[in-house]
Scaffold this motif. Sequence first.
Motif, PDB file in Angstrom:
ATOM      1  N   ASP A 102       0.835  -1.195   0.000  1.00  0.00           N
ATOM      2  CA  ASP A 102       0.000   0.000   0.000  1.00  0.00           C
ATOM      3  C   ASP A 102       0.869   1.244   0.000  1.00  0.00           C
ATOM      4  N   SER A 103       0.574   2.187  -0.878  1.00  0.00           N
ATOM      5  CA  SER A 103       1.260   3.475  -0.880  1.00  0.00           C
ATOM      6  C   SER A 103       0.415   4.479  -1.649  1.00  0.00           C
ATOM      7  N   THR A 104       0.065   5.577  -0.985  1.00  0.00           N
ATOM      8  CA  THR A 104      -0.794   6.596  -1.584  1.00  0.00           C
ATOM      9  C   THR A 104      -0.146   7.970  -1.411  1.00  0.00           C
ATOM     10  N   LEU A 105      -0.097   8.720  -2.485  1.00  0.00           N
ATOM     11  CA  LEU A 105       0.532  10.044  -2.466  1.00  0.00           C
ATOM     12  C   LEU A 105      -0.522  11.128  -2.613  1.00  0.00           C
ATOM     13  N   MET A 106      -0.440  12.155  -1.754  1.00  0.00           N
ATOM     14  CA  MET A 106      -1.325  13.316  -1.852  1.00  0.00           C
ATOM     15  C   MET A 106      -0.486  14.561  -2.124  1.00  0.00           C
ATOM     16  N   ARG A 107      -0.815  15.241  -3.238  1.00  0.00           N
ATOM     17  CA  ARG A 107      -0.128  16.501  -3.579  1.00  0.00           C
ATOM     18  C   ARG A 107      -1.151  17.627  -3.529  1.00  0.00           C
ATOM     19  N   PHE A 108      -0.920  18.583  -2.662  1.00  0.00           N
ATOM     20  CA  PHE A 108      -1.888  19.656  -2.465  1.00  0.00           C
ATOM     21  C   PHE A 108      -1.618  20.813  -3.427  1.00  0.00           C
ATOM     22  N   PRO A 109      -2.654  21.620  -3.727  1.00  0.00           N
ATOM     23  CA  PRO A 109      -2.538  22.666  -4.756  1.00  0.00           C
ATOM     24  C   PRO A 109      -1.420  23.664  -4.461  1.00  0.00           C
ATOM     25  N   TYR A 110      -0.813  24.166  -5.547  1.00  0.00           N
ATOM     26  CA  TYR A 110       0.196  25.222  -5.479  1.00  0.00           C
ATOM     27  C   TYR A 110       1.331  24.882  -4.516  1.00  0.00           C
ATOM     28  N   ASN A 111       1.697  23.609  -4.505  1.00  0.00           N
ATOM     29  CA  ASN A 111       2.824  23.141  -3.691  1.00  0.00           C
ATOM     30  C   ASN A 111       2.667  23.464  -2.205  1.00  0.00           C
ATOM     31  N   GLN A 112       1.424  23.414  -1.697  1.00  0.00           N
ATOM     32  CA  GLN A 112       1.198  23.657  -0.269  1.00  0.00           C
ATOM     33  C   GLN A 112       1.748  22.519   0.586  1.00  0.00           C
ATOM     34  N   GLY A 113       1.957  21.360  -0.012  1.00  0.00           N
ATOM     35  CA  GLY A 113       2.518  20.250   0.733  1.00  0.00           C
ATOM     36  C   GLY A 113       2.326  18.927   0.020  1.00  0.00           C
ATOM     37  N   ASN A 114       3.135  17.954   0.411  1.00  0.00           N
ATOM     38  CA  ASN A 114       3.066  16.610  -0.156  1.00  0.00           C
ATOM     39  C   ASN A 114       3.083  15.593   0.972  1.00  0.00           C
ATOM     40  N   ILE A 115       2.200  14.622   0.890  1.00  0.00           N
ATOM     41  CA  ILE A 115       2.101  13.596   1.931  1.00  0.00           C
ATOM     42  C   ILE A 115       2.103  12.224   1.278  1.00  0.00           C
ATOM     43  N   LEU A 116       2.961  11.345   1.789  1.00  0.00           N
ATOM     44  CA  LEU A 116       2.958   9.954   1.347  1.00  0.00           C
ATOM     45  C   LEU A 116       2.410   9.104   2.484  1.00  0.00           C
ATOM     46  N   VAL A 117       1.352   8.365   2.185  1.00  0.00           N
ATOM     47  CA  VAL A 117       0.744   7.480   3.176  1.00  0.00           C
ATOM     48  C   VAL A 117       1.178   6.047   2.862  1.00  0.00           C
ATOM     49  N   ASP A 118       2.067   5.507   3.681  1.00  0.00           N
ATOM     50  CA  ASP A 118       2.638   4.165   3.546  1.00  0.00           C
ATOM     51  C   ASP A 118       3.604   4.082   2.360  1.00  0.00           C
TER      52      ASP A 118
END
Length: 699
Positions: free
Chosen positions: A448-464
Amino acid sequence: MKKSKIILRYSIFFSVVFLAIILRIICFQTIYTKEDTQMKGVLLSYQIDGNRLKLVLQAKEKIMVQYTFSTEQEKLDFKNQYRLGYQIEVNGILKQPSSNRNFHLFHYQNYLKSKQIFWIMDATFIDLVGKNLSFFYQWKDKIYKQIDKRKNGLYFKYLLLGDSSEVDSDFKESAQVLGISHLFAISGMHIHLLVGMLLWIMKKGIHKEWMQGILLFLFLSFYSFLTNFSPSVVRASSFFILLWMKKLWKWKVSSFFLLFLIWILMLIYNPYYCFHLGFQFSFLISFSLLYFSRFQQKQSYLKQIFQTSWISFWMGVPIMIRNFFQVNFLTPIWNLFFVPFVSLLLFPICVICLFCPYLYFLMDGLLFILNTTMEFANQFSCFTFSFAYISLPVFFCYYIIIVFVLASFLKKRYKPFLFFIGILCLHYHIAFFNPHFILTMIDVGQGDSTLMRFPYNQGNILVDTGGLISYQEKPWQRRKSNYSIGKSTLIPYLRSVGIHCLDYLILTHGDYDHIGEAETLLDQFCVKQIVMNSGNLNQNEEKIYSKAKEKQIPVFFLSNGKIEIGKNTLYFLNTQNRTNENEDSLIVYTRVYQSNILLMGDAGEEAEKKLLETTCLPKIDILKVGHHGSKGSTSSQFLNQIRPKYALISAGVNNRFSHPHFETLNRLKDSIIYTTHIHGMIEFKIYRDVQIKTRYVAR
């Protein structure tokens, strides 16, 4: 009138060439089908790694054969009995090579097609049916045996034959980061040195140029055979032979035209050469050095190396960005040492040691210097920058700009160069201009691995992070280097989308298939903060926590709580569970652009029941289904409450758990289902609407 005739001739010429390549692509097809289960042919090459055997069989066409030894004796028997060029018979199941299951990454199918391989056979039986070796295979086998006897023979194979299969992956990765991989892949430099040594020997007794030419042709043909006709070797050998013929017969054609002719003929022979990195680097750098030679003046050896390295480096930048997503801007400086060291010392000594083993101590010393220097150079990682993947139109635009900029630079006009640096800076910060929220389920196999990229480079989160579970193996079964999803998939993909550092790494729970690659990620990628569940730490989590402390990365333990990232909030909705690792999974909820997103980790029905009791959940737009779609998760009661529009399931192809379970899929019948084992990587782009893109992989 004269100009019109020239234009007409060139138009006809290029039209014929283009038509020939198109016709070749149409005709470049396999003659086998999935029904073919038995075939005989010549053993072209093989590689043994642990209990795995991989070989190339020349039957009616080339076939990649994979086989697993059942006993140590069977492995030893193969090593002792089989030789290159032997006739063998294999039985098994044919399957098509996989394409890249994740966007932007290595395309194995195209790579094999560049070697004229259309099928992979999972063999169940291999038998030796003939030992009659041809003259060429007898000599090839003798040379390989001679090299295998040498200490550090793997470096001999790498330098002399371009065979990197046995070289440590860390060494290859280090050379790639420094931008000096081309020095170890057989190229024009190696051919030039070998031919120079051969000419020096021939001039002692052979004075007629036509006889020298015949011997050179025979030598280069055999050398190409030894290297399995590597595209870069074929290019360099063919070019040298044509230049020799041009000199001998006084042809009135340019070197540029001869190189162009070789390029055309090779593409007509195999159109998929265009996907081979050796082919791309070899021709692009050769064309560029020929083209820019008009701007170069006579200069010292050191200046010549630097200018050649400078041109080669910038011409290679788009290829490096498109394939490796990073560029080391110190490469031209490092080449001032590595080019003469490899070309004038290491490679010639390697050739000499092959015939004079008593000089082997020189090779030992040079390899020690090489490895020590590479370790030192890799400490300057701050000069290595990551760049997002570029499409083909942008790729070609880069080359138009680079040719113009380099020509201006060599004419001592520096402003265009500053303009190009500005373009690279914009490319480096490309994420700042993206208004979309992007949710990506990365295909990491049974994990399992899920990536979240928020608008205008507000942040990046990798879940697992995913992680392949390795089962207990005997020493003879262990592979030299374990496959790492982190190195092969996660880190390259993060770079390919312009992520230079993760703001958060969220590890939902301690199962290896969810956090197995976390240590690799912390070692080789920038992570600002880590979030872990607040239950008991198992052995996997303890290792990650220790690594985080070593790297001085803050770790937050949550089950119920929230984190802010830019203008967005992530809510953690589970309650602590100290008895069951799956039920203790972090459950993550967020809302972006009117879309509700819920990630369930490996949570099962028990956690779902508590979630419904403690939280008033809204209708969910995107649900990351819990526990890979197992039977014990995603209950009807839970689904009736959240009514997900889209359901995402991460599961490996042909996984031994039979995930996702048919009962779970049946319960999700009202949702649109995407699974990684069918669709590969799944990407949701959310702004004013929802755009869905998958890397569909045919099964």
